[in-house]
Design a protein around this motif. Sequence first.
Motif, PDB file in Angstrom:
ATOM      1  N   THR A 370      37.029  42.435  24.256  1.00  0.00           N
ATOM      2  CA  THR A 370      36.734  41.522  25.458  1.00  0.00           C
ATOM      3  C   THR A 370      36.672  42.447  26.855  1.00  0.00           C
ATOM      4  O   THR A 370      37.439  43.681  26.976  1.00  0.00           O
ATOM      5  CB  THR A 370      37.923  40.763  25.803  1.00  0.00           C
ATOM      6  N   VAL A 371      35.937  42.011  27.573  1.00  0.00           N
ATOM      7  CA  VAL A 371      35.724  42.947  28.987  1.00  0.00           C
ATOM      8  C   VAL A 371      35.839  41.916  29.932  1.00  0.00           C
ATOM      9  O   VAL A 371      35.223  40.641  30.168  1.00  0.00           O
ATOM     10  CB  VAL A 371      34.217  43.455  29.186  1.00  0.00           C
ATOM     11  N   SER A 372      37.073  42.048  30.735  1.00  0.00           N
ATOM     12  CA  SER A 372      37.279  40.960  31.998  1.00  0.00           C
ATOM     13  C   SER A 372      37.223  41.721  33.086  1.00  0.00           C
ATOM     14  O   SER A 372      37.361  42.875  33.422  1.00  0.00           O
ATOM     15  CB  SER A 372      39.017  40.829  31.722  1.00  0.00           C
ATOM     16  N   VAL A 373      36.556  40.977  34.264  1.00  0.00           N
ATOM     17  CA  VAL A 373      36.171  41.518  35.397  1.00  0.00           C
ATOM     18  C   VAL A 373      36.980  40.702  36.481  1.00  0.00           C
ATOM     19  O   VAL A 373      37.072  39.301  36.325  1.00  0.00           O
ATOM     20  CB  VAL A 373      34.840  41.578  35.644  1.00  0.00           C
ATOM     21  N   ALA A 374      37.449  41.474  37.532  1.00  0.00           N
ATOM     22  CA  ALA A 374      37.910  40.668  38.713  1.00  0.00           C
ATOM     23  C   ALA A 374      37.110  41.187  40.073  1.00  0.00           C
ATOM     24  O   ALA A 374      36.870  42.188  40.000  1.00  0.00           O
ATOM     25  CB  ALA A 374      39.455  40.710  38.675  1.00  0.00           C
ATOM     26  N   ARG A 375      37.035  40.395  40.952  1.00  0.00           N
ATOM     27  CA  ARG A 375      36.686  40.893  42.185  1.00  0.00           C
ATOM     28  C   ARG A 375      37.122  40.229  43.410  1.00  0.00           C
ATOM     29  O   ARG A 375      37.536  39.045  43.334  1.00  0.00           O
ATOM     30  CB  ARG A 375      34.850  40.398  42.194  1.00  0.00           C
ATOM     31  N   GLN A 376      36.787  40.926  44.687  1.00  0.00           N
ATOM     32  CA  GLN A 376      37.098  40.210  45.677  1.00  0.00           C
ATOM     33  C   GLN A 376      36.149  40.632  46.902  1.00  0.00           C
ATOM     34  O   GLN A 376      35.509  41.938  46.598  1.00  0.00           O
ATOM     35  CB  GLN A 376      38.482  40.504  46.256  1.00  0.00           C
ATOM     36  N   VAL A 377      35.880  40.023  47.956  1.00  0.00           N
ATOM     37  CA  VAL A 377      35.073  40.490  49.011  1.00  0.00           C
ATOM     38  C   VAL A 377      35.448  41.581  49.556  1.00  0.00           C
ATOM     39  O   VAL A 377      36.603  41.841  49.861  1.00  0.00           O
ATOM     40  CB  VAL A 377      34.507  39.326  49.828  1.00  0.00           C
ATOM     41  N   LYS A 378      34.869  42.726  49.858  1.00  0.00           N
ATOM     42  CA  LYS A 378      35.277  43.960  50.670  1.00  0.00           C
ATOM     43  C   LYS A 378      35.815  43.722  52.154  1.00  0.00           C
ATOM     44  O   LYS A 378      35.196  42.646  52.709  1.00  0.00           O
ATOM     45  CB  LYS A 378      34.090  44.835  50.649  1.00  0.00           C
ATOM     46  N   GLY A 379      36.676  44.386  52.564  1.00  0.00           N
ATOM     47  CA  GLY A 379      37.388  44.172  53.817  1.00  0.00           C
ATOM     48  C   GLY A 379      38.138  45.322  54.133  1.00  0.00           C
ATOM     49  O   GLY A 379      38.243  46.416  53.516  1.00  0.00           O
ATOM     50  N   THR A 380      39.059  45.028  55.112  1.00  0.00           N
ATOM     51  CA  THR A 380      39.958  46.129  55.774  1.00  0.00           C
ATOM     52  C   THR A 380      41.492  45.692  55.091  1.00  0.00           C
ATOM     53  O   THR A 380      41.646  44.428  54.500  1.00  0.00           O
ATOM     54  CB  THR A 380      40.122  46.096  57.207  1.00  0.00           C
TER      55      THR A 380
END
Length: 575
Positions: A370-380
């Motif tokens: 299984t490959v799991s991915v999480a992301r969030q928009v770049k910021g400070t």
Amino acid sequence: MASVGSLLLLLLMSYILISTVTISTSANQRERENASLDKLKEHKEKLASAQKNGLKTAADTKNFGVLCLAILKDTAKLMESLSDKKSDIFNLAQSIGNVVPLVGSIFSLIMTLVIVIDKYVNDRSLLKDIKEEFDRLDAKLDEYHKLQKWNIWAAGVYHKPELDIRTAWTKYKTLLGSLAEAKNDDERKRHKKSFIKSYRQHEKAPREMGELLKKTGKSFISNLGDELAEHVKCHEKEILEYTFLILTLIIKGNVMNQYYYRLENTMSKAKDEEMMKNVYEAMTAMFDIQKRCIANSMTYVLQDVKPFIEKSKKRDDLAKEVWSFLQMAYDRYDWMVVAFITLKSSHKILKTENKHVLTGFHDVSTQRITVSVARQVKGTHSKVKKVIKAIEKCITKKVLCYKVADTLSKCGEEVAGIPVSKTYTAVHAYTRRAHQSIKAKEANPKARGEARAKGEATNEDDVSASPENPSAQTPYIYTGECQKSPGVKHRKFVVLIKSDEEMLGKDPCAKLDCKNGGKCVPIEDMFLAMCQCNYPYYGLHCESDINDYRIELKREAVTDRKEPTVKDSKRRNSN
């Protein structure tokens, strides 16, 4: 019910179709295909023998299962060879007659194999291997069908207005050169008359291109923009490149049309307004496509991840490879990728036995990996230290790893008036030593020191994860300790901490400077926004003027500069 003999005969017939199809290819591709076809011939002979003798013993059934697995693997290799021929397949006149029956035969083979294997193969381990090969081949067929569908449409309906505009542009530049070299008015008139005669057939091309972008309702012609988005899997950079290409084509067509109408003395305000409207509507259509792509991007992310999963890869290499791809293809986001053995983390009742517990991730699974991915928009990230202090008050080292995310979600601590549960994007808890194979710069100095002292993970059950902080911002990864089970200490959990902007719920339009009257449009359910431009402005921030671009194109026609092109390995060479 069909007998084993008739089923094997059906399987053999399907396989004969594949092994006898020939395909027009390059020398290297032909070499690979010949190797695959040689394997097919061997399998065909073994199938013929099995059909003749039947499956009489347990050993016969076992050998037949192994043969089915080999058939699937070698058929997948043949499909890979076909997938490598993306540019060749666009020249479908010769190859389409061979490719279609080949793909149809492969599909027939799969269906027949399903029937035979389900009835006669009982080895669970072998069935697991076969199931995984089925999944891989099915994914290749699905990808191939999408590619072939795009190729057929693009080579026909979509390609025609582009080719018309490119052909006419060459004639237009030749005319301008001829007019500059003409010795008298009579010669110039002859050149103009010749251009008028040859250009008539191309005059409607820019309108056709615009119409294809906004095609709606019942039609056999699909919307070009939607098909284009599917073709490039909504990768934003490629969508922007195609937007530039389409804009270039339509404006070139309009430049030539203006000149053509003046030569014919038919130029009018209505025609000029129609051309301006066509450009604006094309820009709007592509903006809407890009917006939809961003809103639905996770669908395409998971499609992109699936081909990376192969059991021959080490999980740390797999995680890094996937992360590198995502960071390049979807660079609006910071990513975390985890790769692990599926069965060792799928316990529903004995949760303490799960080696990886993930919250806020999207999974792409096979039987093994299984490959799991999480992301969030770049910021400070100026609030990381405060978030860490709050997390450490919520989570003691005695908290069981599988309960970390639930404990954080119920924690009463706050950061600048914000509940802890709103300060992070994802949580990953794991019960084997990771040796900092999470390639992110740690926010907590203690964890960084431990990682440097211990080195990289080597145990196959250890987590394999990325990323490494790509933007030299304040670190946004926190690693803490949890327990695998009561008394079993020193296991780990990782928290992906949100940016200040997302944490505080700021308006994403606040940091987006839309120029020249452009309107900021937030993306629903995401901390993102885009600039929707007003004619004649375009660009990420509406900073560019189409009229300036029109002037540049006219200058190009005179100086014969190289025109802009889209570099896309999936796209035909339309020159």
